[in-house]
Design a protein around this motif. Sequence first.
Motif, PDB file in Angstrom:
ATOM      1  N   LYS A  50      -2.457 -18.676  29.580  1.00  0.00           N
ATOM      2  CA  LYS A  50      -2.938 -19.487  28.456  1.00  0.00           C
ATOM      3  C   LYS A  50      -2.484 -20.941  28.527  1.00  0.00           C
ATOM      4  N   ILE A  51      -1.547 -21.257  29.416  1.00  0.00           N
ATOM      5  CA  ILE A  51      -0.985 -22.606  29.479  1.00  0.00           C
ATOM      6  C   ILE A  51      -1.955 -23.559  30.172  1.00  0.00           C
ATOM      7  N   THR A  52      -2.203 -24.693  29.515  1.00  0.00           N
ATOM      8  CA  THR A  52      -3.011 -25.749  30.114  1.00  0.00           C
ATOM      9  C   THR A  52      -2.123 -26.880  30.615  1.00  0.00           C
ATOM     10  N   ILE A  53      -1.214 -27.359  29.743  1.00  0.00           N
ATOM     11  CA  ILE A  53      -0.345 -28.484  30.089  1.00  0.00           C
ATOM     12  C   ILE A  53       1.048 -28.241  29.512  1.00  0.00           C
ATOM     13  N   ILE A  54       2.068 -28.617  30.270  1.00  0.00           N
ATOM     14  CA  ILE A  54       3.436 -28.691  29.766  1.00  0.00           C
ATOM     15  C   ILE A  54       3.868 -30.135  29.921  1.00  0.00           C
ATOM     16  N   THR A  55       4.258 -30.758  28.811  1.00  0.00           N
ATOM     17  CA  THR A  55       4.616 -32.174  28.853  1.00  0.00           C
ATOM     18  C   THR A  55       5.828 -32.443  27.972  1.00  0.00           C
ATOM     19  N   GLY A  56       6.402 -33.625  28.144  1.00  0.00           N
ATOM     20  CA  GLY A  56       7.542 -34.025  27.323  1.00  0.00           C
ATOM     21  C   GLY A  56       7.098 -34.466  25.936  1.00  0.00           C
ATOM     22  N   TYR A  57       8.059 -34.576  25.053  1.00  0.00           N
ATOM     23  CA  TYR A  57       7.783 -34.932  23.652  1.00  0.00           C
ATOM     24  C   TYR A  57       8.237 -36.362  23.377  1.00  0.00           C
ATOM     25  N   ASN A  58       8.113 -37.239  24.357  1.00  0.00           N
ATOM     26  CA  ASN A  58       8.707 -38.563  24.253  1.00  0.00           C
ATOM     27  C   ASN A  58       7.720 -39.698  23.993  1.00  0.00           C
ATOM     28  N   SER A  59       6.475 -39.412  23.683  1.00  0.00           N
ATOM     29  CA  SER A  59       5.526 -40.493  23.436  1.00  0.00           C
ATOM     30  C   SER A  59       4.873 -40.346  22.066  1.00  0.00           C
ATOM     31  N   ASN A  60       4.310 -41.436  21.584  1.00  0.00           N
ATOM     32  CA  ASN A  60       3.638 -41.414  20.286  1.00  0.00           C
ATOM     33  C   ASN A  60       2.422 -40.492  20.298  1.00  0.00           C
ATOM     34  N   THR A  61       1.764 -40.392  21.436  1.00  0.00           N
ATOM     35  CA  THR A  61       0.599 -39.510  21.550  1.00  0.00           C
ATOM     36  C   THR A  61       0.987 -38.062  21.301  1.00  0.00           C
ATOM     37  N   MET A  62       2.104 -37.633  21.865  1.00  0.00           N
ATOM     38  CA  MET A  62       2.559 -36.251  21.669  1.00  0.00           C
ATOM     39  C   MET A  62       2.920 -36.006  20.206  1.00  0.00           C
ATOM     40  N   HIS A  63       3.605 -36.970  19.598  1.00  0.00           N
ATOM     41  CA  HIS A  63       3.968 -36.844  18.183  1.00  0.00           C
ATOM     42  C   HIS A  63       2.711 -36.722  17.326  1.00  0.00           C
ATOM     43  N   ARG A  64       1.709 -37.510  17.629  1.00  0.00           N
ATOM     44  CA  ARG A  64       0.453 -37.475  16.877  1.00  0.00           C
ATOM     45  C   ARG A  64      -0.282 -36.149  17.084  1.00  0.00           C
ATOM     46  N   ASP A  65      -0.338 -35.684  18.328  1.00  0.00           N
ATOM     47  CA  ASP A  65      -0.998 -34.404  18.610  1.00  0.00           C
ATOM     48  C   ASP A  65      -0.322 -33.256  17.860  1.00  0.00           C
ATOM     49  N   VAL A  66       1.006 -33.266  17.823  1.00  0.00           N
ATOM     50  CA  VAL A  66       1.751 -32.224  17.111  1.00  0.00           C
ATOM     51  C   VAL A  66       1.457 -32.305  15.615  1.00  0.00           C
ATOM     52  N   TYR A 105       0.478 -27.168  25.689  1.00  0.00           N
ATOM     53  CA  TYR A 105      -0.907 -27.060  25.229  1.00  0.00           C
ATOM     54  C   TYR A 105      -1.494 -25.778  25.803  1.00  0.00           C
ATOM     55  N   THR A 106      -2.223 -25.043  24.980  1.00  0.00           N
ATOM     56  CA  THR A 106      -2.842 -23.804  25.447  1.00  0.00           C
ATOM     57  C   THR A 106      -4.354 -23.970  25.525  1.00  0.00           C
ATOM     58  N   ASN A 107      -4.993 -23.076  26.269  1.00  0.00           N
ATOM     59  CA  ASN A 107      -6.442 -23.166  26.435  1.00  0.00           C
ATOM     60  C   ASN A 107      -7.206 -22.695  25.203  1.00  0.00           C
ATOM     61  N   CYS A 108      -6.508 -22.127  24.219  1.00  0.00           N
ATOM     62  CA  CYS A 108      -7.180 -21.688  22.989  1.00  0.00           C
ATOM     63  C   CYS A 108      -6.959 -22.670  21.841  1.00  0.00           C
ATOM     64  N   GLY A 109      -6.436 -23.867  22.134  1.00  0.00           N
ATOM     65  CA  GLY A 109      -6.329 -24.916  21.135  1.00  0.00           C
ATOM     66  C   GLY A 109      -5.007 -24.999  20.398  1.00  0.00           C
ATOM     67  N   TYR A 110      -4.082 -24.110  20.694  1.00  0.00           N
ATOM     68  CA  TYR A 110      -2.777 -24.153  20.037  1.00  0.00           C
ATOM     69  C   TYR A 110      -1.843 -25.083  20.784  1.00  0.00           C
ATOM     70  N   ILE A 111      -0.900 -25.654  20.038  1.00  0.00           N
ATOM     71  CA  ILE A 111       0.151 -26.477  20.616  1.00  0.00           C
ATOM     72  C   ILE A 111       1.475 -25.815  20.254  1.00  0.00           C
ATOM     73  N   ILE A 112       2.339 -25.654  21.239  1.00  0.00           N
ATOM     74  CA  ILE A 112       3.627 -25.007  21.046  1.00  0.00           C
ATOM     75  C   ILE A 112       4.719 -26.015  21.371  1.00  0.00           C
ATOM     76  N   THR A 113       5.676 -26.179  20.447  1.00  0.00           N
ATOM     77  CA  THR A 113       6.815 -27.051  20.709  1.00  0.00           C
ATOM     78  C   THR A 113       8.002 -26.189  21.122  1.00  0.00           C
ATOM     79  N   SER A 114       8.782 -26.697  22.067  1.00  0.00           N
ATOM     80  CA  SER A 114       9.922 -25.949  22.586  1.00  0.00           C
ATOM     81  C   SER A 114      11.128 -26.866  22.721  1.00  0.00           C
ATOM     82  N   SER A 115      12.310 -26.278  22.564  1.00  0.00           N
ATOM     83  CA  SER A 115      13.542 -27.055  22.721  1.00  0.00           C
ATOM     84  C   SER A 115      13.990 -27.108  24.183  1.00  0.00           C
ATOM     85  N   THR A 116      13.283 -26.420  25.047  1.00  0.00           N
ATOM     86  CA  THR A 116      13.595 -26.429  26.482  1.00  0.00           C
ATOM     87  C   THR A 116      12.910 -27.630  27.140  1.00  0.00           C
TER      88      THR A 116
END
Length: 92
Positions: free
Chosen positions: A16-32, A55-66
């Motif tokens: 289900k995973i499409t993208i794994i990215t960092g949480y360090n930009s304004n774009t990521m904050h906005r998407d979340v 980001y998942t292929n079914c439209g969900y966004i998951i935040t992780s502390s890892t």
Amino acid sequence: MKALHIGNNQYINTDKITIITGYNSNTMHRDVQVAEEKGKLIKASKGRITHSVIYTNCGYIITSSTKPETLLERFNKRWFNVRRYNKKAKEL
């Protein structure tokens, strides 16, 4: 199904995973923020600092502390072990 450990005893299906990215930009904050408003956000960080966004292929966004680098290492290690096992099974 192959599962990826994303921290805090939580796992995600790697198919289900499409993208794994960092949480360090304004774009990521906005998407979340948008995902939370739409009800498409899963907070897997359990109150800890968010380091990565999945980001998942079914439209969900998951935040992780890892950290994303750690998730990528885990993903590659898991994928390599499965691939190596499948190759050995074919040889038999």
